[in-house]
Design an enzyme around this catalytic site. Sequence first.
Site, PDB file in Angstrom:
ATOM      1  N   ILE A  72      40.982 -18.310 -12.124  1.00  0.00           N
ATOM      2  CA  ILE A  72      41.842 -18.327 -13.304  1.00  0.00           C
ATOM      3  C   ILE A  72      43.289 -18.553 -12.860  1.00  0.00           C
ATOM      4  O   ILE A  72      44.122 -17.639 -12.877  1.00  0.00           O
ATOM      5  CB  ILE A  72      41.697 -17.024 -14.129  1.00  0.00           C
ATOM      6  CG1 ILE A  72      40.217 -16.780 -14.440  1.00  0.00           C
ATOM      7  CG2 ILE A  72      42.504 -17.111 -15.414  1.00  0.00           C
ATOM      8  CD1 ILE A  72      39.938 -15.483 -15.181  1.00  0.00           C
ATOM      9  N   PRO A  73      43.593 -19.794 -12.423  1.00  0.00           N
ATOM     10  CA  PRO A  73      44.971 -20.074 -12.020  1.00  0.00           C
ATOM     11  C   PRO A  73      45.901 -19.932 -13.233  1.00  0.00           C
ATOM     12  O   PRO A  73      45.601 -20.446 -14.308  1.00  0.00           O
ATOM     13  CB  PRO A  73      44.929 -21.512 -11.518  1.00  0.00           C
ATOM     14  CG  PRO A  73      43.563 -22.021 -11.737  1.00  0.00           C
ATOM     15  CD  PRO A  73      42.725 -20.933 -12.288  1.00  0.00           C
ATOM     16  N   HIS A  74      46.990 -19.218 -13.039  1.00  0.00           N
ATOM     17  CA  HIS A  74      47.898 -18.985 -14.157  1.00  0.00           C
ATOM     18  C   HIS A  74      49.325 -18.847 -13.647  1.00  0.00           C
ATOM     19  O   HIS A  74      49.545 -18.535 -12.480  1.00  0.00           O
ATOM     20  CB  HIS A  74      47.495 -17.729 -14.933  1.00  0.00           C
ATOM     21  CG  HIS A  74      47.461 -16.495 -14.112  1.00  0.00           C
ATOM     22  ND1 HIS A  74      46.387 -16.176 -13.308  1.00  0.00           N
ATOM     23  CD2 HIS A  74      48.356 -15.501 -13.936  1.00  0.00           C
ATOM     24  CE1 HIS A  74      46.616 -15.029 -12.692  1.00  0.00           C
ATOM     25  NE2 HIS A  74      47.818 -14.600 -13.049  1.00  0.00           N
ATOM     26  N   ALA A  75      50.258 -19.124 -14.542  1.00  0.00           N
ATOM     27  CA  ALA A  75      51.666 -19.032 -14.176  1.00  0.00           C
ATOM     28  C   ALA A  75      52.509 -18.946 -15.438  1.00  0.00           C
ATOM     29  O   ALA A  75      52.034 -19.239 -16.545  1.00  0.00           O
ATOM     30  CB  ALA A  75      52.088 -20.249 -13.354  1.00  0.00           C
TER      31      ALA A  75
END
Length: 160
Positions: A72-75
Site C-alpha cells: 500500500i504505497p502512500h504519501a
Amino acid sequence: MSEDVKELSEILTKTVFVPELKARTKSDVLAELADSLVSSGAVGAGDRDVVLKALSDRESKMSTGMQYGVAIPHAKCDVVDRLVTIVAISHEGVDFDSLDGEATTIFVGTLSHSSDTSSHIKFLAEISRFLSSRKVRERLLAASTPSEMVKAVCGDDSAE
C-alpha cells in the site's frame, strides 16, 4: 451495505485501475504508479516527479509491502487537493520488501494533501481491512476492469 463499504466503494469508483503492471522492480512500480496517475488525469503531468518523489521518500522510510502479496504505497503531497487512489496488479509479482518476504501482486496506492490526515488514515485502514480477506485478494487478482475491481473489494462477502 455498511457505511464503510459504501464510502470505500465511492472512493474506488474514482480509482485508477491498472490490470497488469509492466514494472518488475520496486522503483519501477512506483514510477509506473506515478505515470498511470498522470495518464489517467488524476494528477497533472507537471506533477509526476513530485508524486514519484513523495512515494519514493515514504517508501525509503519503511516499506509499504505488507503480507499476502499486498503493498500500500502512500504519501502526502500538495499537488493533490483530494484523496487520489490507484489499484494495480502484477500477476508475476514484484519484490517489494514485504513483511513476509513474498512477492507483491496487489498494489493499492494513495496520495492525499499534506493537511489531510483524516481521509488518508481512514482509507489506509479500510483498504487494509478488506485486503486481509483471501477471497477479496483472489477476486482482485482476477479483475480485468475497473468495475470488477470495485466489486472484488466491496462485494457482499468482502468483509469476512
